[in-house]
Design a protein around this motif. Structure first.
Motif, mmCIF file in Angstrom:
data_model
loop_
_atom_site.group_PDB
_atom_site.id
_atom_site.type_symbol
_atom_site.label_atom_id
_atom_site.label_comp_id
_atom_site.label_asym_id
_atom_site.label_seq_id
_atom_site.Cartn_x
_atom_site.Cartn_y
_atom_site.Cartn_z
ATOM 1 N N GLN B 222 0.972 -1.533 0.303
ATOM 2 C CA GLN B 222 0.006 -0.106 -0.165
ATOM 3 C C GLN B 222 0.996 0.891 0.301
ATOM 4 O OE1 GLN B 222 -3.683 0.116 1.949
ATOM 5 N NE2 GLN B 222 -4.290 -2.425 0.942
ATOM 6 N N LYS B 223 1.598 1.234 -1.226
ATOM 7 C CA LYS B 223 2.569 2.183 -1.189
ATOM 8 C C LYS B 223 2.387 3.928 -0.560
ATOM 9 C CE LYS B 223 6.831 0.008 -2.767
ATOM 10 N NZ LYS B 223 6.787 -0.279 -3.876
ATOM 11 N N LEU B 224 1.620 4.353 -1.517
ATOM 12 C CA LEU B 224 0.800 5.869 -1.142
ATOM 13 C C LEU B 224 -0.524 5.883 -0.156
ATOM 14 C CD1 LEU B 224 1.219 7.531 -3.996
ATOM 15 C CD2 LEU B 224 2.660 7.727 -2.273
ATOM 16 N N SER B 225 -1.015 4.818 0.336
ATOM 17 C CA SER B 225 -1.840 4.461 1.763
ATOM 18 C C SER B 225 -1.532 5.627 3.074
ATOM 19 C CB SER B 225 -2.005 3.155 2.497
ATOM 20 O OG SER B 225 -0.362 3.133 3.161
ATOM 21 N N HIS B 226 -2.295 6.663 3.111
ATOM 22 C CA HIS B 226 -2.460 7.337 4.466
ATOM 23 C C HIS B 226 -3.141 6.962 5.052
ATOM 24 C CE1 HIS B 226 1.286 9.980 3.252
ATOM 25 N NE2 HIS B 226 1.331 9.601 1.872
ATOM 26 N N VAL B 227 -2.917 7.317 6.131
ATOM 27 C CA VAL B 227 -4.027 7.177 7.820
ATOM 28 C C VAL B 227 -5.365 7.563 7.648
ATOM 29 C CG1 VAL B 227 -4.542 7.519 10.308
ATOM 30 C CG2 VAL B 227 -2.583 7.542 9.060
ATOM 31 N N ASN B 228 -5.951 7.056 7.186
ATOM 32 C CA ASN B 228 -7.502 6.751 6.647
ATOM 33 C C ASN B 228 -7.661 6.730 5.180
ATOM 34 O OD1 ASN B 228 -7.975 8.562 6.127
ATOM 35 N ND2 ASN B 228 -7.171 9.522 5.647
ATOM 36 N N ALA B 229 -7.374 6.473 4.159
ATOM 37 C CA ALA B 229 -7.611 6.079 2.844
ATOM 38 C C ALA B 229 -6.859 5.301 2.118
ATOM 39 C CB ALA B 229 -8.643 6.620 2.557
#
Lengths: 229, 229
Positions: B222-229
């Motif tokens: 989830q390379k570009l995952s950010h807290v929440n989405a």
DNA sequence: TGTTGTGAACGCTTTCACAGCT
DNA sequence: AGCTGTGAAAGCGTTCACAACA
């Protein structure tokens, strides 16, 4: 074919299940026994159809005309998310944030005990933070092996984050929670979740500016957004 | 119709622009002058077509056959995200996290100075944390008005988070960064970004369990995952 | 009657593939 | 020749709407 492979839940639904779980936990503490998709939807700030679809990925655990049982659904979500066991966490980087995570009992309470914290700075090694002594980063392999650690948290400076990730991957870690504001280069077999407050603030800034520019009352809430999405 | 309304960038792209900006910042510090969509894609861990689409929402600022100019693109991204100005932030809840945010200079450096921190606990009010004195929560309106604050960060306990949100909205705040592990109930005109480490860990736990169950070497990064989405 | 569970429709996002410039 | 910018296609995720069922 038709391998008895586990149902894979869509990523978007997986990201919402922990939120539902949190809410159900509150309901259970208030002695609520049952809930309908409408009720949970209102509490989670999402659509009722979405709640039903999400819960349906777990199986058919509701009762038509009645709703879902709080404790039973909590059990099912926990089972699906892998929360029936504890997941030991190792922290790489004993700065302010790293030490705070090590001291903070909240993770352990949620099933994610921090069982080790390492750094490469000789001045820090040996110091005590909470219940743990800061270990030499070269001990990472031993810690991970001995304590069966599966999740690593990176709390180094930006400069050190990639080598921290390499070291974690080297010792077999496949899940990383990254607090450094850099994009880690990792094999696709590794799950990375980034927590970057700068990114979050800049996203808020964009929507705030949009509101300011286009005559005010616009609409762009992000109820269930989580760092990353 | 055909109102000269500002181009709205898709949410998914908005969430990636800060990451690109970060990377371009690094490139600029290394004296790199130009980059191609392929190069940025590799550094951001995404597809080159996605980079081109994302950047195209800003306008046509690349040169065919050549690429994009680092500093010029940085300027365009900053402009679009609303980063040509500073956004003052107020922190509600002077616990460990709240005080850490107030003390931490990193936000100010990124253009988000914390100009106020409030609490309802009389024992905390008046104490100094970093450069700020903890103010009475009833001062929230004055702080927001006097300092033209547009973003509020909630660092209260879960129990206090909703009233903190209500208070912020009451004084006209429309952007909230929420660290409490609860889903806030807010009007749709307010943007909320949640930062919940418990949620992040539980998501990692799910993918870790999947790997454990289905014969190991799976793929879900989830390379570009950010807290929440 | 009331609420779930779910196919089908819809809309957003990503990816492809190539025309259009330099 | 090389890389951007972008329609069009494909892939996901969300929402609708209703059959199924307690």
């Amino acid at each position: 074919m038709t391998q008895l492979q586990r149902r894979r839940i869509p990523d978007a639904a997986v990201a919402r299940l922990p939120v539902y779980l949190q809410i159900l936990n509150n309901l259970a503490n208030t002695n609520v026994l049952r809930f309908s998709s409408d009720e949970l939807a209102a509490l989670a700030g999402v659509n009722a159809a979405k709640v039903r679809k999400d819960l349906s990925y777990l199986g058919s655990y509701g009762t038509r005309g009645v709703g879902y049982e709080v404790t039973y659904l909590m059990y099912q979500i926990k089972r699906e998310l892998g929360l029936m066991r504890e997941w030991n966490v190792v922290v790489v980087g004993a700065g302010n944030l790293g030490c705070a995570l090590a001291k903070f009992g909240g993770f352990a309470a949620r099933g994610f005990p921090v069982v080790g914290i390492v750094d490469i700075d000789p001045k820090k090694i040996g110091q005590i933070t909470g219940l743990l002594a800061i270990a030499d980063a070269r001990e990472l392999g031993n810690i991970v092996r001995d304590q069966k650690v599966k999740i690593g948290a990176i709390t180094t400076s930006s400069a050190g984050a990639q080598s921290a990730a390499d070291a974690l991957i080297d010792v077999g870690i496949t899940s990383i929670l990254n607090f450094a504001p850099v994009v880690l280069s990792t094999p696709s077999s590794v799950s990375v979740r980034n927590v970057d407050l700068g990114v979050e603030l800049q996203i808020l800034s964009y929507y705030e500016q949009m509101r300011a520019e286009s005559g005010d009352s616009s609409q762009n809430s992000q109820k269930l957004s989580h760092v990353n999405a």
